[in-house]
Design an enzyme around this catalytic site. Structure first.
Site, short mmCIF file in Angstrom:
data_model
loop_
_atom_site.label_atom_id
_atom_site.label_comp_id
_atom_site.label_asym_id
_atom_site.label_seq_id
_atom_site.Cartn_x
_atom_site.Cartn_y
_atom_site.Cartn_z
N SER A 117 -39.78 13.31 75.64
CA SER A 117 -39.16 12.06 76.10
C SER A 117 -40.18 10.96 76.34
O SER A 117 -41.32 11.24 76.75
CB SER A 117 -38.40 12.34 77.40
N TYR A 140 -37.95 15.34 86.11
CA TYR A 140 -37.46 15.47 84.72
C TYR A 140 -38.60 15.16 83.75
O TYR A 140 -38.87 15.92 82.83
CB TYR A 140 -36.28 14.51 84.49
N LYS A 179 -21.97 12.33 79.38
CA LYS A 179 -23.16 12.24 80.22
C LYS A 179 -22.93 11.41 81.48
O LYS A 179 -23.77 11.40 82.38
CB LYS A 179 -24.34 11.66 79.42
N1 NAD Z 1 -30.45 10.61 75.14
C1 NAD Z 1 -31.65 10.07 75.39
O1 NAD Z 1 -31.78 8.83 75.55
C2 NAD Z 1 -32.87 10.95 75.46
C3 NAD Z 1 -34.11 10.33 75.69
C4 NAD Z 1 -35.24 11.14 75.77
C5 NAD Z 1 -35.14 12.51 75.60
N2 NAD Z 1 -33.93 13.08 75.39
C6 NAD Z 1 -33.87 14.54 75.23
O2 NAD Z 1 -33.07 14.87 74.11
C7 NAD Z 1 -32.39 16.11 74.34
C8 NAD Z 1 -30.90 15.93 74.13
O3 NAD Z 1 -30.43 14.99 75.10
P1 NAD Z 1 -28.96 14.42 75.08
O4 NAD Z 1 -29.04 12.97 75.34
O5 NAD Z 1 -28.24 14.91 73.88
O6 NAD Z 1 -28.37 15.07 76.42
P2 NAD Z 1 -27.10 16.00 76.67
O7 NAD Z 1 -27.06 16.25 78.13
O8 NAD Z 1 -25.91 15.41 76.04
O9 NAD Z 1 -27.48 17.32 75.87
C9 NAD Z 1 -28.16 18.41 76.42
C10 NAD Z 1 -27.34 19.64 76.12
O10 NAD Z 1 -28.08 20.81 76.52
C11 NAD Z 1 -27.19 21.69 77.20
N3 NAD Z 1 -28.07 22.48 78.09
C12 NAD Z 1 -28.78 22.02 79.14
N4 NAD Z 1 -29.55 22.99 79.64
C13 NAD Z 1 -29.31 24.10 78.89
C14 NAD Z 1 -29.83 25.42 78.90
N5 NAD Z 1 -30.75 25.79 79.78
N6 NAD Z 1 -29.35 26.32 78.00
C15 NAD Z 1 -28.41 25.95 77.08
N7 NAD Z 1 -27.91 24.69 77.01
C16 NAD Z 1 -28.36 23.79 77.91
C17 NAD Z 1 -26.20 20.79 77.90
O11 NAD Z 1 -24.99 21.42 78.23
C18 NAD Z 1 -26.02 19.68 76.86
O12 NAD Z 1 -24.98 19.99 75.97
C19 NAD Z 1 -32.77 16.54 75.74
O13 NAD Z 1 -33.84 17.45 75.68
C20 NAD Z 1 -33.22 15.25 76.40
O14 NAD Z 1 -34.12 15.49 77.46
C21 NAD Z 1 -32.79 12.34 75.31
#
Ligand code: NAD
Length: 308
Positions: A117, A140, A179
């Site tokens: 991230s 985080y 979310k």
């Molecule tokens: N969306 C953004 O702007 C953004 C920015 C930087 C980084 N990220 C990273 O991208 C990735 C995806 O993010 P997103 O926006 O799709 O978020 P999201 O919350 O929609 O997706 C994360 C998914 O992981 C699942 N999950 C969480 N912990 C788990 C575990 N221990 N075992 C199994 N499943 C688990 C959740 O139920 C969810 O479906 C994450 O790693 C997040 O940190 C996202």
């Protein structure tokens, strides 16, 4: 790519990636893994592959996948609520579950593309390059730094194994409603404006962030999977847009003319500026974000309007 595992597959980015792969590689065998901490089944409408509802850290990979090797793992599972301050919870789920995945993937040197991230960079006024020393401002972000550290230790120990970290900036687009308060500001402002409210932003609205459409993020994931070696890459648009510009794009796309309502920023630590340097990803796998803020917001607004 024939056999693909996506952790966090019911989440925002994971579901968009899963549906794009299903569309583009119809013969691919997809397995999604999600514990539904934040993800939602409705993101997977039309999905035809396998799904394992389990926490990553508890998965018996041999039991789930048998002896067949995966061609690539996209690791997107994570606690994504940055206001979750329980240190043990964030680190146990985000880092230890990643360690569990890496221990299994290491056996066959299965390539792993994982989500890091832009939060790792912390507060700065400068464009963010991958060589910047991390400065996590919450647990985080710290968990993402630890994931990067872990991956780079493995990559040094096993130089032939491919471990690619992608530092996503502010991602927005379809399938993020689940979310809630952690969804993109673009989605939250859209909701306020469609409900007839003025868009609420932190004073003074000149904060600038790098907003990236999820379609460009999906392309980045696929591009990174084709890389031949390990590395960590920024995935943003390369452009920092002010909150005022976001409202301008939303007003235009929605046919409205709202002026913002300013509220005090309650966060002690806040990234008031993010901008990705994207040269590394461009050179490594021809990463080229296609969506401008205006085009991305327009496409997203059309999608949201048609979905409601
Ligand atoms: N969306 C953004 O702007 C953004 C920015 C930087 C980084 N990220 C990273 O991208 C990735 C995806 O993010 P997103 O926006 O799709 O978020 P999201 O919350 O929609 O997706 C994360 C998914 O992981 C699942 N999950 C969480 N912990 C788990 C575990 N221990 N075992 C199994 N499943 C688990 C959740 O139920 C969810 O479906 C994450 O790693 C997040 O940190 C996202």
């Amino acid at each position: 790519m024939q056999r693909i595992l996506i952790t966090g597959g019911a989440g925002f980015i994971g579901s968009n990636l899963a549906l794009a792969i299903q569309d583009r590689f119809p013969s691919a065998s997809l397995v999604l893994l999600d514990d539904f901490r934040s993800g939602h089944f409705s993101n997977l409408e039309g999905y035809q592959g396998d799904l394992c509802a389990e926490r990553l850290g508890k998965v018996d990979f041999k039991g789930l996948l048998g002896d067949q090797r995966m061609d690539v793992v996209f690791h997107l599972a994570s606690i994504t609520d940055t206001t979750e301050h329980d240190q043990f919870l964030q680190l146990n789920h985000n880092v230890e579950d990643f360690r569990h995945l890496l221990k299994w993937a290491c056996e066959d040197q299965t390539p792993v593309v994982y989500a890091s991230s832009a939060a790792t960079y912390g507060q700065t006024d400068d464009i963010m390059t991958e060589s910047k020393v991390p400065s996590p401002q919450n647990v985080y972000a710290f968990s993402k730094v630890q994931m990067d550290n872990l991956a780079s230790q493995y990559a040094r120990q096993f130089p032939a194994w491919k471990l690619v970290g992608l530092k996503f900036f502010n991602v927005y687009g379809p399938r993020e409603a689940h979310k809630g308060a952690a969804s993109s500001m673009i989605y939250q402002l859209y909701r306020q404006m469609r409900n007839g409210q003025r868009p609420r932003i932190f004073h003074d609205g000149e904060q600038r962030r790098d907003f990236i459409h999820v379609e460009d993020v999906v392309e980045a994931c696929l591009g990174a999977a084709a890389l031949a070696s390990s590395g960590v890459y920024n995935i943003g648009s390369g452009v920092a847009s002010s909150f005022h510009q976001v409202i301008e794009a939303l007003n235009k796309a929605m046919g409205l003319q709202y002026v913002p309502e300013y509220i005090p920023n309650p966060y002690a630590f806040y990234q008031a500026f993010t901008q990705a340097e994207i040269i590394q990803a461009r050179n490594a796998f021809q990463y080229q974000p296609r969506m401008t803020l205006q085009d991305g917001v327009k496409q997203y607004v059309d999608w949201l309007d048609s979905a409601s």
